[in-house]
Write a protein that holds these residues in place. Structure first.
Motif, PDB file in Angstrom:
ATOM      1  N   HIS A 744      62.510  83.235  24.463  1.00  0.00           N
ATOM      2  CA  HIS A 744      61.680  84.296  25.032  1.00  0.00           C
ATOM      3  C   HIS A 744      61.980  84.505  26.509  1.00  0.00           C
ATOM      4  O   HIS A 744      61.824  85.631  27.025  1.00  0.00           O
ATOM      5  CB  HIS A 744      60.197  83.953  24.859  1.00  0.00           C
ATOM      6  CG  HIS A 744      59.643  84.321  23.516  1.00  0.00           C
ATOM      7  ND1 HIS A 744      59.222  85.579  23.196  1.00  0.00           N
ATOM      8  CD2 HIS A 744      59.457  83.575  22.390  1.00  0.00           C
ATOM      9  CE1 HIS A 744      58.792  85.619  21.945  1.00  0.00           C
ATOM     10  NE2 HIS A 744      58.916  84.400  21.428  1.00  0.00           N
ATOM     11  N   LEU A 745      62.405  83.460  27.206  1.00  0.00           N
ATOM     12  CA  LEU A 745      62.694  83.571  28.636  1.00  0.00           C
ATOM     13  C   LEU A 745      64.129  83.966  28.925  1.00  0.00           C
ATOM     14  O   LEU A 745      64.505  84.165  30.080  1.00  0.00           O
ATOM     15  CB  LEU A 745      62.395  82.232  29.332  1.00  0.00           C
ATOM     16  CG  LEU A 745      60.929  81.799  29.383  1.00  0.00           C
ATOM     17  CD1 LEU A 745      60.818  80.380  29.930  1.00  0.00           C
ATOM     18  CD2 LEU A 745      60.099  82.756  30.248  1.00  0.00           C
ATOM     19  N   GLY A 746      64.968  84.026  27.892  1.00  0.00           N
ATOM     20  CA  GLY A 746      66.370  84.349  28.099  1.00  0.00           C
ATOM     21  C   GLY A 746      67.218  83.178  28.547  1.00  0.00           C
ATOM     22  O   GLY A 746      68.367  83.366  28.981  1.00  0.00           O
ATOM     23  N   GLU A 747      66.681  81.954  28.444  1.00  0.00           N
ATOM     24  CA  GLU A 747      67.438  80.735  28.787  1.00  0.00           C
ATOM     25  C   GLU A 747      68.268  80.353  27.562  1.00  0.00           C
ATOM     26  O   GLU A 747      68.033  79.336  26.901  1.00  0.00           O
ATOM     27  CB  GLU A 747      66.475  79.607  29.176  1.00  0.00           C
ATOM     28  CG  GLU A 747      65.661  79.879  30.416  1.00  0.00           C
ATOM     29  CD  GLU A 747      66.481  79.669  31.687  1.00  0.00           C
ATOM     30  OE1 GLU A 747      67.653  79.221  31.572  1.00  0.00           O
ATOM     31  OE2 GLU A 747      65.954  79.933  32.776  1.00  0.00           O
ATOM     32  N   ALA A 751      68.548  77.058  25.076  1.00  0.00           N
ATOM     33  CA  ALA A 751      68.021  77.269  23.724  1.00  0.00           C
ATOM     34  C   ALA A 751      69.064  76.886  22.673  1.00  0.00           C
ATOM     35  O   ALA A 751      68.739  76.242  21.665  1.00  0.00           O
ATOM     36  CB  ALA A 751      67.601  78.720  23.546  1.00  0.00           C
ATOM     37  N   ARG A 752      70.318  77.285  22.887  1.00  0.00           N
ATOM     38  CA  ARG A 752      71.365  76.954  21.905  1.00  0.00           C
ATOM     39  C   ARG A 752      71.602  75.444  21.847  1.00  0.00           C
ATOM     40  O   ARG A 752      71.807  74.883  20.758  1.00  0.00           O
ATOM     41  CB  ARG A 752      72.651  77.690  22.262  1.00  0.00           C
ATOM     42  CG  ARG A 752      72.577  79.194  22.065  1.00  0.00           C
ATOM     43  CD  ARG A 752      73.934  79.855  22.248  1.00  0.00           C
ATOM     44  NE  ARG A 752      73.820  81.305  22.155  1.00  0.00           N
ATOM     45  CZ  ARG A 752      73.830  82.129  23.221  1.00  0.00           C
ATOM     46  NH1 ARG A 752      73.961  81.619  24.445  1.00  0.00           N
ATOM     47  NH2 ARG A 752      73.706  83.427  23.043  1.00  0.00           N
ATOM     48  N   HIS A 753      71.589  74.800  23.020  1.00  0.00           N
ATOM     49  CA  HIS A 753      71.767  73.342  23.043  1.00  0.00           C
ATOM     50  C   HIS A 753      70.640  72.653  22.260  1.00  0.00           C
ATOM     51  O   HIS A 753      70.886  71.718  21.474  1.00  0.00           O
ATOM     52  CB  HIS A 753      71.787  72.857  24.493  1.00  0.00           C
ATOM     53  CG  HIS A 753      71.919  71.373  24.619  1.00  0.00           C
ATOM     54  ND1 HIS A 753      73.109  70.697  24.411  1.00  0.00           N
ATOM     55  CD2 HIS A 753      70.984  70.412  24.904  1.00  0.00           C
ATOM     56  CE1 HIS A 753      72.910  69.395  24.579  1.00  0.00           C
ATOM     57  NE2 HIS A 753      71.629  69.208  24.884  1.00  0.00           N
ATOM     58  N   ALA A 754      69.407  73.114  22.470  1.00  0.00           N
ATOM     59  CA  ALA A 754      68.262  72.545  21.749  1.00  0.00           C
ATOM     60  C   ALA A 754      68.376  72.806  20.253  1.00  0.00           C
ATOM     61  O   ALA A 754      68.055  71.942  19.421  1.00  0.00           O
ATOM     62  CB  ALA A 754      66.964  73.121  22.293  1.00  0.00           C
ATOM     63  N   ALA A 755      68.846  74.006  19.871  1.00  0.00           N
ATOM     64  CA  ALA A 755      68.992  74.328  18.449  1.00  0.00           C
ATOM     65  C   ALA A 755      70.038  73.438  17.781  1.00  0.00           C
ATOM     66  O   ALA A 755      69.861  73.017  16.624  1.00  0.00           O
ATOM     67  CB  ALA A 755      69.361  75.804  18.287  1.00  0.00           C
TER      68      ALA A 755
END
Length: 929
Positions: A744-747, A751-755
């Motif tokens: 949602h924040l565009g980070e 986000a991809r690393h966490a996914a």
């Protein structure tokens, strides 16, 4: 005094007497009452209890008074209090009756959980109250044996709808006793009451100024005033112009000592024998007097002096006189009297008290007495009297001549003291044991015991306690020290070290959990064939930590299956695992398997096992675990009910309240006024104790709360901090919060690393819940052509699981994506479904987020109050569910540790609230949990 019918006249006690009459009135009307009268010695607590007894027309009255010399005999006070009620023993359910039989030494069997004994006492009181109200009077509760106090405290907190009054007299000072129960402080009399009392006992008229001085000096303490005529000489009383010394209440016991020392030597010895014999058995007293060679007539001067009364029971006129009689004697006189009492006590009917008297009669090492004490310790332990067992073993160690045997007994006493929640005494005994020649195994056991106590201190937040990480390192060292000496105990300790390291979490040493897991894997590798559930668990967790997600799952599932089977058989081994580090490790493992069905089954078995065995020390953790599964299932009302019960039992038993799942529930419910303070307090607690896991749980729950509210920057900051450490169990779900907030924040890089990290943990699970979490995370980051497919997959997978809360969030995220893609009709369908689900489960913040999206998409949505889930109280919901399942009131009471009367009382309220008239109708109603 208004409303009084009979009994002693108590001057200046109108307020207190009115409060006591209200206690009786409530019990007569069928409502339980508990009251603790507390004050300094001599202030009149005993007189008020006597007044209460005199007012109790129509009550069945039972009483006990604590005695210092009886403090180490397990269940001694409770047995004396319950003795007059044992004619109702056959009314109790079998397990409760057997527990009480064993606790009171009336039967043989495994040591009962002291809280199962408490339930038996509760049922006994309720049964006795069927025919008439019951009044239980417990004076000098601070001198009751520890397990009796704990049991009575538990009973007092579980009384509700029984015509039973339980009133305690407690001396101020010393360690807290019966905290949290209703209190009535008893202070000295006011000037008017004190003047009336003093004038009623003085043989002549006092000068007003001298009288006022006495009143001031005694501070209105009734016993001090009553004793003035006995402590003033005729010359001092002559003309009413006395010039005696200070008469403060603090010197009462000293004055009693002086009066007793003034008695003839034979009389003093008989008074001492009565003081040292706590039961007040006149026949035993007569036998002891015969052993001492003193005729019983020698007691006459003490009776004339108003110190003691000889009858069917020996009775001191005040408890302070009993302790004064003991203080007035020399050590040699005490030993002689205890020797006579030991000789007079029947070794067949009362071997433990005989051994205790013999121990107090010993001037030096006595191996025969020490052996008797060790045998008594075994009997006490079998009755569930851990504190008594510790006292017997401690004294046995002192009386043991052989240094090696003395060390062994001191070590056993230290273990018992630790189990009885007396860590300071345990540390002293360990120091004594280390002065003796110990085997290598015993030295390793000393190290382990110290490490366990340090870990308990660190989690308890004691001032000066070590950090959790240091305590974890101590447990690891203890486990290594046991390697090759007692391999099973070593593996148990490795599991404890793993649990402690999990609690330390991000505040531990870098790489600590991997080091512990490596050492544990080495230890388990020495076992040729694994049989114990705990070994399968240790093996699986070590593999998971070292080899990464997905590793060890077969061993972990085997461990959980074997433990469940043990628990179904009520095997003692299952309880042993729960008393180790099993709960946190097991719950973490359940989270890493991503299998909510396994979690639900484990939680249900844990709760049932703890209830069936009366193990209230582990029941709160089991209930909290079950609450956690309810949160995932979207059953917030049921989760709250389980947590409320866990808190009530924790408060009743004196254990720490459960925090983790309470935070999670508050975050999901999404009311900032409730959740923020709770989470911040937990974070502060975690910081103070240096408990990294609690801090990271607080961060995870913060992320849930703020993602629900749409405050993504705060959710992102909290989740980003909390995923830095390998938090088994909840760490994967925290990654989902990070993906959502970062997207949602565009980070997008974060986000991809966490996914990817989430896919590594949940993607290997093979479960719909785990794969659904991965699909949703990927959908949030996918291009349009893939997002549609991934959201659909996530919803389908969560629909096949019981993760209802995550299903609702998947509908919400999909609906938000569809609205941005300008597919408004499809968006409204999914957002409407999410809104309905969140509203029904009681997720306020997420429901508001879905409503805002619906309004933005052109839908007209009336803001609806979310479901509270608590139309019925926690206890009412539990009782309603069990009644709907067909359990009888007695069976429900045994499940919930309440009396049958209380079950009936709650069911009447349930029927009114639900608008039904029969138990059969409960089966047609939807009930929480």
């Amino acid at each position: 005094m208004p409303g009084e019918r009979h009994g002693p006249v108590l001057r200046g006690r109108d307020r207190e007497c009115e409060a006591l009459r209200e206690v009786l009135a409530a019990a007569r009307s069928g409502d339980s009452r508990v009251l603790v009268l507390h004050g300094e010695p001599g202030v009149g607590k005993t007189a008020l209890l006597q007044y209460l007894s005199a007012q109790a027309d129509g009550f069945r009255v039972t009483r006990v008074a604590g005695i210092q010399s009886d403090m180490e005999l397990a269940f001694a006070g409770l047995q004396q209090l319950c003795g007059p009620l044992l004619d109702r023993l056959d009314d109790l359910p079998g397990p409760q009756r057997e527990a009480l039989d064993v606790a009171f030494g009336l039967g043989a069997g495994p040591a009962p959980d002291r809280f199962l004994v408490g339930l038996a006492v509760l049922s006994l009181l309720a049964s006795a109250a069927d025919t008439q109200p019951v009044l239980c009077l417990v004076d000098d509760v601070q001198w009751l044996d520890e397990v009796s106090v704990q049991t009575l405290g538990f009973v007092a907190r579980r009384l509700l709808a029984e015509p039973v009054a339980l009133v305690f007299g407690l001396r101020d000072g010393g360690a807290p006793v019966l905290p949290g129960l209703p209190q009535l402080p008893i202070a000295g009399l006011d000037d008017t009451g004190a003047r009336e009392l003093l004038e009623s006992v003085m043989p002549g008229r006092l000068d007003e100024r001298i009288r006022d001085r006495y009143i001031a000096e005694t501070r209105g303490i009734p016993l001090a005033l009553l004793e003035l005529p006995r402590n003033l000489s005729a010359a001092e009383l002559a003309g009413g112009f006395a010039s005696g010394t200070h008469h403060s209440a603090g010197r009462l016991e000293e004055r009693f000592v002086s009066r007793i020392k003034a008695l003839p030597a034979p009389t003093r010895q008989l008074v001492l024998a009565a003081a040292a014999e706590p039961v007040g058995d006149a026949a035993l007293f007569l036998r002891a007097a015969a052993y001492l060679g003193i005729p019983v007539d020698a007691l006459g001067p003490a009776e004339d002096a108003g110190i003691i009364e000889f009858g069917p029971r020996m009775r001191f006129h005040h408890p302070l006189m009993r302790s004064a009689a003991y203080l007035a004697a020399t050590v040699a006189e005490r030993r002689a009297v205890h020797g006579a009492l030991a000789a007079a006590t029947d070794p067949a009917s009362d071997p433990d008290r005989r051994a205790w008297h013999a121990a107090n009669a010993s001037a030096g090492p006595d191996d025969e007495v020490a052996a008797d004490l060790e045998t008594s310790a075994g009997r006490a332990h079998n009755r569930g009297g851990v504190a008594a067992a510790a006292a017997f073993l401690e004294r046995a160690a002192v009386l043991t001549s052989d240094p090696a045997r003395r060390g062994s007994r001191a070590l056993a006493a230290a273990q018992a003291k630790r189990d009885a929640a007396a860590p300071a005494a345990a540390q002293d005994l360990l120091a004594s044991a280390e002065l003796c020649p110990l085997t290598a195994l015993q030295r390793a056991q000393v190290t382990r015991l110290r490490a366990q106590m340090e870990f308990s201190r660190s989690r308890g937040g004691d001032l000066g306690a070590p950090q959790v990480a240091d305590a974890a390192a101590g447990l690891l060292a203890a486990a290594r020290g046991l390697d090759g000496l007692d391999d099973e105990l070593a593996r148990d300790t490795y599991l404890e070290a793993l649990a402690a390291t999990m609690f330390a979490g991000s505040h531990g040493e870098p790489g600590a959990i991997e080091r512990v897991a490596g050492a544990a894997r080495t230890a388990i590798g020495k076992v040729t064939q694994i049989h114990r559930p705990i070994d399968h668990l240790l093996s699986g967790v070590a593999e998971l930590i070292i080899d990464g997600p997905g590793a060890g799952s077969r061993s972990l599932r085997t461990a959980l299956d074997l433990w469940c089977e043990q628990a179904r058989r009520n095997d003692a081994g299952a309880l042993s695992m729960l008393s180790l580090a099993f709960p946190i490790v097991q719950e973490s493992v359940g989270g890493e398997l991503w299998d909510e069905e396994v979690n639900r089954r484990m939680a249900a078995v844990m709760v049932r096992f703890a209830r069936d065995t009366g193990a209230l020390t582990v029941l709160p953790a089991a209930l909290a675990f079950r609450a956690g599964t309810c949160v995932l299932e979207g059953e917030f009302g049921a989760a709250a009910n389980y947590l409320d019960e866990a808190d009530a039992i924790s408060a009743a038993t004196g254990y720490r309240l459960i925090k983790y799942h309470r935070l999670h529930l508050a975050a999901w419910r999404g009311t900032p006024a409730d959740a923020v303070g709770l989470i911040e307090a937990a974070a502060a607690d975690g910081t103070r104790r240096r408990e990294g896991r609690l801090l990271d749980v607080a961060g995870f729950c913060t992320a849930v709360l703020y993602n629900g509210m749409g405050r993504y920057d705060e959710a992102f900051a909290a989740a980003n901090r909390s995923v830095e450490y390998l938090n088994l169990g909840f760490g994967g779900w925290c990654l989902t919060e990070l993906v959502e907030s970062a997207a949602h924040l565009g980070e997008l890089d974060i986000a991809r690393h966490a996914a990817r990290a989430l896919e590594a943990r949940a993607g290997t699970s093979g479960t719909d819940s785990g794969l659904g979490a991965v699909a949703k995370a990927q959908a949030l980051l996918a291009d349009d052509e893939d997002a549609d497919r991934l959201f659909t997959e996530a919803i389908a997978r969560f629909e096949r699981s019981s993760a209802v809360a995550q299903l609702a969030r998947s509908h919400l995220s999909y609906g938000e994506w569809l609205r941005r893609a300008n597919r408004r009709s499809d968006a409204r369908a999914h957002l409407g479904r999410a809104h309905d689900m969140f509203t029904r489960m009681g997720a306020q913040a997420f429901a508001d987020r879905a409503r805002r999206e619906l309004v933005a998409g052109g839908a007209k949505v009336r803001k609806q109050p979310v479901a509270s889930g608590d139309q019925l109280t926690a206890q009412e919901s539990q009782i309603a569910r069990l009644a709907a399942d067909g359990l009888t009131n007695q069976e429900i009471g045994a499940q919930l540790f309440i009396s049958t009367h209380t079950v009936e009382w709650h069911l009447r309220k349930v029927f009114v609230k639900l608008g039904i008239t029969s138990r059969r109708q409960l089966r047609t109603r939807a009930l929480p949990g």
